[in-house]
Design an enzyme around this catalytic site. Structure first.
Site, PDB file in Angstrom:
ATOM      1  N   SER A   1     -29.564 -55.426 -48.191  1.00  0.00           N
ATOM      2  CA  SER A   1     -30.693 -55.934 -47.417  1.00  0.00           C
ATOM      3  C   SER A   1     -31.058 -57.369 -47.777  1.00  0.00           C
ATOM      4  CB  SER A   1     -31.893 -55.030 -47.701  1.00  0.00           C
ATOM      5  OG  SER A   1     -33.068 -55.611 -47.197  1.00  0.00           O
TER       6      SER A   1
ATOM      7  N   TYR B   1     -38.160 -51.909 -53.062  1.00  0.00           N
ATOM      8  CA  TYR B   1     -37.083 -51.614 -52.107  1.00  0.00           C
ATOM      9  C   TYR B   1     -35.932 -52.610 -52.304  1.00  0.00           C
ATOM     10  CZ  TYR B   1     -34.419 -51.803 -47.809  1.00  0.00           C
ATOM     11  OH  TYR B   1     -33.387 -51.857 -46.901  1.00  0.00           O
TER      12      TYR B   1
ATOM     13  N   LYS C   1     -31.991 -52.093 -53.869  1.00  0.00           N
ATOM     14  CA  LYS C   1     -30.756 -52.488 -53.177  1.00  0.00           C
ATOM     15  C   LYS C   1     -29.946 -53.460 -54.049  1.00  0.00           C
ATOM     16  CE  LYS C   1     -30.977 -50.271 -49.222  1.00  0.00           C
ATOM     17  NZ  LYS C   1     -29.909 -49.424 -48.699  1.00  0.00           N
TER      18      LYS C   1
HETATM   19  N1  UFG Z   1     -45.311 -56.168 -38.947  1.00  0.00           N
HETATM   20  C1  UFG Z   1     -46.595 -56.209 -38.422  1.00  0.00           C
HETATM   21  N2  UFG Z   1     -47.104 -55.074 -37.873  1.00  0.00           N
HETATM   22  C2  UFG Z   1     -46.420 -53.904 -37.844  1.00  0.00           C
HETATM   23  C3  UFG Z   1     -45.099 -53.879 -38.385  1.00  0.00           C
HETATM   24  C4  UFG Z   1     -44.591 -55.028 -38.932  1.00  0.00           C
HETATM   25  O1  UFG Z   1     -47.244 -57.243 -38.435  1.00  0.00           O
HETATM   26  O2  UFG Z   1     -46.958 -52.901 -37.370  1.00  0.00           O
HETATM   27  C5  UFG Z   1     -44.774 -57.402 -39.542  1.00  0.00           C
HETATM   28  C6  UFG Z   1     -44.482 -57.265 -41.014  1.00  0.00           C
HETATM   29  O3  UFG Z   1     -45.646 -57.439 -41.785  1.00  0.00           O
HETATM   30  C7  UFG Z   1     -43.443 -58.359 -41.192  1.00  0.00           C
HETATM   31  C8  UFG Z   1     -42.684 -58.352 -39.865  1.00  0.00           C
HETATM   32  O4  UFG Z   1     -43.530 -57.691 -38.941  1.00  0.00           O
HETATM   33  O5  UFG Z   1     -44.091 -59.573 -41.347  1.00  0.00           O
HETATM   34  C9  UFG Z   1     -41.373 -57.599 -39.917  1.00  0.00           C
HETATM   35  O6  UFG Z   1     -41.645 -56.335 -40.498  1.00  0.00           O
HETATM   36  P1  UFG Z   1     -40.691 -55.074 -40.315  1.00  0.00           P
HETATM   37  O7  UFG Z   1     -41.374 -53.908 -40.948  1.00  0.00           O
HETATM   38  O8  UFG Z   1     -40.267 -54.966 -38.899  1.00  0.00           O
HETATM   39  O9  UFG Z   1     -39.406 -55.466 -41.149  1.00  0.00           O
HETATM   40  P2  UFG Z   1     -39.321 -56.014 -42.655  1.00  0.00           P
HETATM   41  O10 UFG Z   1     -39.029 -57.466 -42.525  1.00  0.00           O
HETATM   42  O11 UFG Z   1     -40.458 -55.633 -43.494  1.00  0.00           O
HETATM   43  O12 UFG Z   1     -38.163 -55.165 -43.284  1.00  0.00           O
HETATM   44  C10 UFG Z   1     -37.057 -54.827 -42.585  1.00  0.00           C
HETATM   45  C11 UFG Z   1     -36.570 -53.474 -43.085  1.00  0.00           C
HETATM   46  C12 UFG Z   1     -36.002 -53.578 -44.435  1.00  0.00           C
HETATM   47  C13 UFG Z   1     -35.097 -54.728 -44.555  1.00  0.00           C
HETATM   48  C14 UFG Z   1     -35.756 -55.978 -44.129  1.00  0.00           C
HETATM   49  C15 UFG Z   1     -34.832 -57.145 -44.240  1.00  0.00           C
HETATM   50  O13 UFG Z   1     -37.637 -52.548 -43.116  1.00  0.00           O
HETATM   51  O14 UFG Z   1     -35.295 -52.398 -44.688  1.00  0.00           O
HETATM   52  O15 UFG Z   1     -36.137 -55.823 -42.792  1.00  0.00           O
HETATM   53  O16 UFG Z   1     -35.444 -58.298 -43.796  1.00  0.00           O
HETATM   54  F1  UFG Z   1     -34.707 -54.900 -45.826  1.00  0.00           F
END
Ligand code: UFG
Length: 327
Positions: A117, A141, A145
């Site tokens: 990741s 997390y 990884k």
């Molecule tokens: N976000 C919101 N509201 C929500 C969901 C997400 O504002 O309801 C924001 C998060 O705070 C973040 C962005 O959208 O700023 C992206 O969040 P995601 O949860 O869609 O994805 P992440 O970047 O946190 O993580 C994902 C996967 C991980 C992986 C990562 C790699 O969950 O497994 O991408 O970048 F490692």
């Protein structure tokens, strides 16, 4: 090739199972169905329900099937939960992974593609993030990884294990048949679509005080079918680069607000949202350099536009508003 796919009932796993089958591979799936769904696994795949760290089940699988390579998707992936329950993440993502590697050794199977990741990098020191970038995760997390990447390195050196670690940036989109219907939907695009489908009242955007162009976090979205293609190329790459690690993204960052706008554009509907406090464990910006994957894996993503990626997700969720319930 006979492939053992851990986590094959999950979001990325189920789509890859579908594609591997289409390419004529024999597919054996192991999944504990904690987040995944039995109906997301095509009947042409052989299915075992259980933990990817269940030593005796793994032994049975390796005895029953002559597995050529393992594709290891199974993991806990919710960054926020990892901040409050790191033990679960280290158990599932690290300890279970070691059991899997030892079961592979016992069965003389020495080829594995690991779903790593972008979260292994932490807060970027420069953008885009290439493979030389220091890895300093800011959540358990990402740490889990990274630990497993290092374990793979040592198994490579000591036992001749051949591995490629694929560091996904933000996986998104759907195939025609399968999409993201995790039991806990937390990713930005599916959550936004749930709001449009009336399954949530409004979207909460976590944080608008980041040092970015509009104050919201920036991510690099990559279509799940492009990720699949990287796995195919990685399998072919194992003999040439038996300890390869690759960053997989489109090399373009979109802020959370831009993602919401794109979902609005694709769906033709307005997304009600509010700003909420920052989510613990979130880096401000994650954008990949995938030059190494282009060079060594000959990998070239087809879905370069966020709009096209979101369109496939919207299409799938619109057709399957209840996920796999009535599949
Ligand atoms: N976000 C919101 N509201 C929500 C969901 C997400 O504002 O309801 C924001 C998060 O705070 C973040 C962005 O959208 O700023 C992206 O969040 P995601 O949860 O869609 O994805 P992440 O970047 O946190 O993580 C994902 C996967 C991980 C992986 C990562 C790699 O969950 O497994 O991408 O970048 F490692």
């Amino acid at each position: 090739m006979a492939l053992l796919i851990t986590g094959g009932a999950g979001y990325i796993g189920s789509i890859c199972v579908e594609e591997f089958l289409l390419q004529g591979h024999k597919v054996v799936v192991i999944d504990n169905l904690q987040e995944g769904h039995r109906k997301a696994v095509l009947p042409e795949a052989i299915f075992y329900e259980g933990d990817s760290g269940d030593r005796s089940l793994l032994k049975t699988i390796f005895q029953n099937h002559s597995i050529d390579a393992v594709i290891h998707f199974a993991a806990d992936t919710r960054v926020e939960s990892s901040m409050t329950d790191p033990g679960q993440f280290f158990n599932n993502n690290v300890a279970n992974g070691i059991t899997l590697l030892d079961a592979m050794r016992e069965a003389d199977c020495n080829r594995i593609i690991f779903s790593s990741s972008a979260a292994t990098f932490g807060e970027p020191q420069y953008i885009p993030v290439d493979e030389k970038h220091p890895q300093m995760p800011i959540n358990p997390y990402g740490e889990s990884k990274l630990m497993f990447e290092k374990i793979l390195d040592w198994y490579h050196r000591a036992y001749g294990l051949k591995f490629n670690a694929l560091r996904y940036f933000n996986a998104a989109g759907a195939s025609k048949r399968f999409g993201d219907a995790k039991r806990h939907v937390t990713l930005l695009i599916p959550v936004t679509i749930q709001v449009l489908l009336g399954q949530r009242e409004k979207l909460q955007i976590f944080g608008n005080d980041y040092q970015t162009k509009d104050g919201t976090c920036i991510r690099d979205y990559i279509h799940v079918l492009d990720l699949f293609q990287a796995h195919i190329q990685a399998l072919e790459n194992l003999d040439k680069h038996p300890n390869g690690k690759y960053n997989l993204g489109n090399g373009q960052g979109f802020s959370n607000l831009e993602v919401v706008k794109t979902v609005e554009l694709v769906s033709g509907r307005k997304v009600p949202f509010e700003f909420a406090p920052r989510r613990p464990g979130d880096p401000a910006v994650l954008i990949a350099s995938s030059d190494l994957a282009h060079q060594e894996l000959h990998w070239n993503p087809k879905y370069a536009k966020l709009e096209d990626i979101v369109a496939t997700a919207w299409e799938w969720h619109r057709k399957h508003p209840n996920g796999y319930k009535f599949f």
